[in-house]
Scaffold this motif. Structure first.
Motif, PDB file in Angstrom:
ATOM      1  N   VAL A  36      51.291 -51.292 -94.941  1.00 64.15           N
ATOM      2  CA  VAL A  36      50.393 -50.136 -95.028  1.00 64.15           C
ATOM      3  C   VAL A  36      49.364 -50.473 -96.111  1.00 64.15           C
ATOM      4  O   VAL A  36      49.725 -50.897 -97.207  1.00 64.15           O
ATOM      5  CB  VAL A  36      51.154 -48.845 -95.374  1.00 64.15           C
ATOM      6  N   SER A  77      55.855 -44.588 -94.799  1.00 64.57           N
ATOM      7  CA  SER A  77      54.747 -45.031 -95.641  1.00 64.57           C
ATOM      8  C   SER A  77      54.843 -44.447 -97.046  1.00 64.57           C
ATOM      9  O   SER A  77      55.128 -43.260 -97.216  1.00 64.57           O
ATOM     10  CB  SER A  77      53.419 -44.603 -95.016  1.00 64.57           C
ATOM     11  N   ALA A  95      48.346 -48.175 -91.246  1.00 65.52           N
ATOM     12  CA  ALA A  95      49.391 -49.107 -90.833  1.00 65.52           C
ATOM     13  C   ALA A  95      48.723 -50.228 -90.046  1.00 65.52           C
ATOM     14  O   ALA A  95      47.887 -49.970 -89.174  1.00 65.52           O
ATOM     15  CB  ALA A  95      50.416 -48.372 -89.976  1.00 65.52           C
TER      16      ALA A  95
END
Ligand code: AMP
Ligand code: MG
Length: 408
Positions: free
Chosen positions: A112, A57, A63
């Motif tokens: 994300v 990320s 997520a």
């Protein structure tokens, strides 16, 4: 080599003539990464890893799987993923995973969503915007693919390369042995700093400039001090330097009047060419071979010595050291005042460049006499004036070369 009718050798011809003869002679060794700072890579470094090694990320956020997202409907937080602590376990439909920057994204993640684009009500997370597929995910290998050449042989390792090599897990690197460079100054008038001056004496300044530039280049310096204008002492110094170093650099004693003296000695010891370069400052210059070492004879005038080192000796030493070398950028600037110049030589005037109302502008540091050392210290660039150019009027465009790593 192209001496023209003026008998002066263009800088580019001198440089090319030297570089054609030189090749790297430094053997290589393997050094632990921290000790390799300032050294030159002896071979290409191929990446043993993909970087980043896993999808991770780029943000603190959540997520998500796009299929789980329906506008306005919150997702339940199933758990958390931290850098170094991946999310473990099941990821049920209708759920998201809280994720921090650098954490591996859980399998199946489509995007994300950064924290700022969400609203949390306990473990119910509402997404305020529809995410794009792949957003805020750094893909494995997106920076560097496994096996890719990250740094070519000849790269000098600076603070910028150290974290790159460490990120690849490289613990030791193949580097070249530093070049060993002997130096001395010639002249009966020269005294070392820290001693009194008699009438007619001056302090030896060139050796301190040359030493500093060699240190910047990562060379090992054998400083043989000041050698008087005495054939026997000069001869002994040349022989010692040749026995102990890869390169000898001297200053002084190559101008008309003195050249014959040094020339006689050097003709006997090696093959040295005495050149009159079509540059200003820095006309007299000697280059050639002693039995073992390469020889560079710089002019005695302090500014000439620095400029010829920077423009000619630096690229030559880089080649001998196995280092890839690129000259600093040249830029265009407006002359903020008239500049004195006569046609015939390529001028490296000392200039002060600054940002003016109409872009980059440059003025002279004042006297361009090659003995006026203070002008170099005040400058931040060369004003490079073409050989055939004459006096420059205020407002004309000129080429400037900002001082690079060697002189800053
Ligand atoms: P030369 O090339 O030996 O004829 O020297 C030219 C001028 O540079 C003379 O004025 C010398 O005194 C001066 N000079 C030579 N070597 C040095 C040095 N190491 N430091 C300062 N000035 C020098
Ligand atoms: Mg001299």
């Amino acid at each position: 080599m192209g001496f023209d009718t003026s008998g002066l050798l263009p800088l580019s011809d001198a440089l090319q003539g030297m570089l054609e003869q030189l090749a790297c002679s430094c053997d290589s060794e393997q050094l632990p990464l921290p000790e390799a700072l300032g050294r030159v890579l002896a071979s290409d470094i191929a990446s043993p890893l993909a970087v980043p090694p896993f999808d991770n990320s780029a943000m603190d956020g959540y997520a998500v799987r796009l299929a789980d997202l329906t506008a306005g409907t919150p997702l339940i937080m199933a758990g958390k993923a931290f850098a170094g602590q991946p999310y473990q376990g099941e990821w049920p439909a209708g759920h998201c995973v809280r994720i921090m920057t650098g954490a591996p994204v859980p399998a199946g993640t489509d995007a994300v969503v950064m924290q700022e684009e969400t609203q949390a009500d306990g473990d119910r997370i509402t997404f305020l915007a529809q995410p794009e597929p792949g957003q805020n995910i750094r893909r494995a290998g997106s920076d560097i693919g496994k096996g890719a050449c990250v740094l070519p042989a000849g790269t000098r390792l600076t603070p910028r390369e150290m974290p790159l090599l460490a990120s690849l897990g490289v613990a030791t690197v193949p580097v070249r042995r530093p070049l060993k460079v002997a130096i001395f100054s010639t002249g009966d008038e020269l005294k070392p700093v820290g001693t009194p001056l008699a009438h007619g004496d001056i302090y030896d300044s060139n050796r301190y400039g040359v030493r500093a530039m060699l240190a910047r280049m990562g060379c090992n310096c054998l400083d043989l001090g000041i050698i008087p204008d005495d054939p026997a002492q000069l001869r002994a110094a040349f022989i010692r330097a040749d026995e102990e170093a890869d390169v000898l650099i001297t200053t002084g004693g190559v101008s008309v009047g003195e050249a014959d003296f040094t020339k006689q000695l050097l003709d006997e010891l090696g093959e040295i060419g005495f050149w009159k370069l079509a540059i200003k400052p820095g006309k007299p210059f000697a280059f050639g071979r002693l039995p073992r070492a390469w020889f560079f004879g710089l002019p005695g005038n302090p500014v000439s010595a620095m400029v010829t080192f920077d423009q000619l000796v630096q690229p030559a030493l880089a080649k001998l050291a196995g280092q890839r070398f690129e000259r600093p950028l040249q830029l265009q600037a407006i002359a903020a005042e008239p500049l004195k110049k006569s046609p015939g030589r390529l001028d490296f005037q000392r200039g002060i460049m600054s940002q003016g109302p109409n872009g980059l502008e440059v003025r002279s540091t004042g006297s361009q006499d090659s003995a006026v050392f203070s002008s170099l210290s005040r400058a931040n660039c060369y004003i490079v004036l073409e050989r055939e150019r004459g006096r420059v009027a205020a407002g004309e465009t000129v080429t400037v070369e900002p001082f690079g790593g060697l002189l800053l």
